[in-house]
Design a protein around this motif. Sequence first.
Motif, PDB file in Angstrom:
ATOM      1  N   UNK A 188      10.781   1.136   4.921  1.00 18.34           N
ATOM      2  CA  UNK A 188       9.606   0.533   5.550  1.00 18.34           C
ATOM      3  C   UNK A 188       8.558   0.297   4.462  1.00 18.34           C
ATOM      4  N   UNK A 189       8.043  -0.923   4.412  1.00 16.18           N
ATOM      5  CA  UNK A 189       7.042  -1.279   3.409  1.00 16.18           C
ATOM      6  C   UNK A 189       5.786  -1.742   4.137  1.00 16.18           C
ATOM      7  N   UNK A 190       4.658  -1.135   3.811  1.00 13.13           N
ATOM      8  CA  UNK A 190       3.409  -1.391   4.512  1.00 13.13           C
ATOM      9  C   UNK A 190       2.429  -2.092   3.578  1.00 13.13           C
ATOM     10  N   UNK A 191       2.018  -3.290   3.973  1.00 19.43           N
ATOM     11  CA  UNK A 191       1.108  -4.076   3.152  1.00 19.43           C
ATOM     12  C   UNK A 191      -0.207  -4.344   3.860  1.00 19.43           C
ATOM     13  N   UNK A 213      10.418  -3.881   7.682  1.00 20.41           N
ATOM     14  CA  UNK A 213      11.410  -2.831   7.875  1.00 20.41           C
ATOM     15  C   UNK A 213      12.775  -3.394   7.507  1.00 20.41           C
ATOM     16  N   UNK A 214      13.524  -2.646   6.707  1.00 15.62           N
ATOM     17  CA  UNK A 214      14.837  -3.096   6.280  1.00 15.62           C
ATOM     18  C   UNK A 214      15.893  -2.035   6.477  1.00 15.62           C
ATOM     19  N   UNK A 215      17.099  -2.472   6.851  1.00 15.12           N
ATOM     20  CA  UNK A 215      18.196  -1.530   7.083  1.00 15.12           C
ATOM     21  C   UNK A 215      19.402  -1.813   6.203  1.00 15.12           C
ATOM     22  N   UNK A 219       1.566   4.165  -2.914  1.00 16.49           N
ATOM     23  CA  UNK A 219       2.391   5.369  -2.844  1.00 16.49           C
ATOM     24  C   UNK A 219       3.731   5.063  -2.195  1.00 16.49           C
ATOM     25  N   UNK A 220       4.687   5.929  -2.454  1.00 15.12           N
ATOM     26  CA  UNK A 220       5.990   5.847  -1.804  1.00 15.12           C
ATOM     27  C   UNK A 220       6.496   7.248  -1.541  1.00 15.12           C
ATOM     28  N   UNK A 266       0.825  -1.199   0.000  1.00 12.53           N
ATOM     29  CA  UNK A 266       0.000   0.000   0.000  1.00 12.53           C
ATOM     30  C   UNK A 266       0.867   1.260   0.000  1.00 12.53           C
ATOM     31  N   UNK A 267       1.924   1.250   0.808  1.00  7.98           N
ATOM     32  CA  UNK A 267       2.786   2.438   0.858  1.00  7.98           C
ATOM     33  C   UNK A 267       4.190   2.048   1.294  1.00  7.98           C
ATOM     34  N   UNK A 268       5.154   2.923   0.947  1.00  9.65           N
ATOM     35  CA  UNK A 268       6.573   2.689   1.252  1.00  9.65           C
ATOM     36  C   UNK A 268       7.195   3.988   1.736  1.00  9.65           C
ATOM     37  N   UNK A 269       8.045   3.892   2.758  1.00  7.04           N
ATOM     38  CA  UNK A 269       8.938   4.982   3.150  1.00  7.04           C
ATOM     39  C   UNK A 269      10.365   4.527   2.860  1.00  7.04           C
TER      40      UNK A 269
END
Length: 430
Positions: free
Chosen positions: A310-313, A319-321, A293-294, A142-145
Amino acid sequence: MVTLAVVGAGSRGTSYARHAVATGKARVVAVADPLDGRRGGFPGAEQYADWRELAALPRRADAVIIATQDRDHIEPAVRFAELGYDILLEKPMAVSEDDCRAVVTAAERTDAIFAVCHVMRYTPYTRALKALLDSGRIGEIVSIQHLEPVGWWHQAHSYVRGNWRRTDESTFMLLAKSCHDLDWLVHLTGRRVTRVSSFGGLHHFRPEHRPAGAADRCLDCAVEADCPFSAKRIYLPLAGRAEWPLSVLTDDVSEAGVLEALRTGPYGRCVYACDNDVVDHQVVNMEFEGGATASFTMTGFTPALHRQTRIFGTRGSIEGDGDRLTVFDFVTGRSETIETRPTGPERRSSGGESEERANKPRSGRDHEHATARGGHGGGDEALVEAFLTAVATRDRGPILSSPAESLHSHLIAWAAERSRQHGETVAVLR
């Protein structure tokens, strides 16, 4: 054995070529670069001071690595495609939309094996993340940061003092540095971007922020010791190491050679007394086909860390670093951490370093593997291996982005830059 020509034997071209030779599947048979020292790094290869000399001859190699300065990509890319070479092209493809389209047209018309160096697609971290997303582990995205922490000293090195500091001599920051990230977000979602908005600018590295008493050069500066961007602090601890970023300053990496470079060359200048104009921070908001969106942030005011995402589904989040992925499941309420970084002798970390030391350009082994110096977390090697396999087998499958896909990521950058300059939402062209 794939034969290679290298056009532009700076840090990137040399790095790709050495990775290729190290596989045992390729050898460099020709190199074109205006600097004698760079050409001499490939013993036994034919040497040319200008790529046009090589291009005037019958084809000398199976493939060519093109890693000249950004503004000099277009001519050799088109010409070597016409000559029948397969092409590994450093990003960005070119610095205008028309030139990028011309490169893609030439590659497609000549049926060349063609890869743009979007190395982030090829890392073990990305492969693990992409597999999670494609499996439906967190449902529909749905969205990504996404954050690109350029690093305070890298910003000063490349984008204030260095080769990418001016739009008219190279290109704008988003295309020069962050087309990696725009391409990566498209890769993760598997969807095209339809429209963008963007804000940012050159906030800090300006004459009005120059400290009282600062000199034009760090070696002459009375307040250098208190400056985060001191060239002495960034470069002198690296003396004796013939690697990036020091290799960009001088071929003489002794302490005396580094001091001379700081005394006379561009990398010794005060960051508030340079001729830079590219942004030092920028945000880009993107809408994908289907409505996801991103938000992407590029900033030079960070430690030298990995990109963070951060990926929101609809069923969970990730969350990845850059090393590890933490997956949270909405159904079970539980999280799982997945380590993607190689362990043992393949790992590039020296281990045991404090966070303070790890953020210095000299000792940042725990973070530098995500940078050019560290091979972008294995992305450089994997990209080169994929390209060599594709050239040898004539199967494009190992290459993870087509010419058209690479063009799309570049078009996102131009749309975002237009938005930043004009203050409006911009549709991404096809």
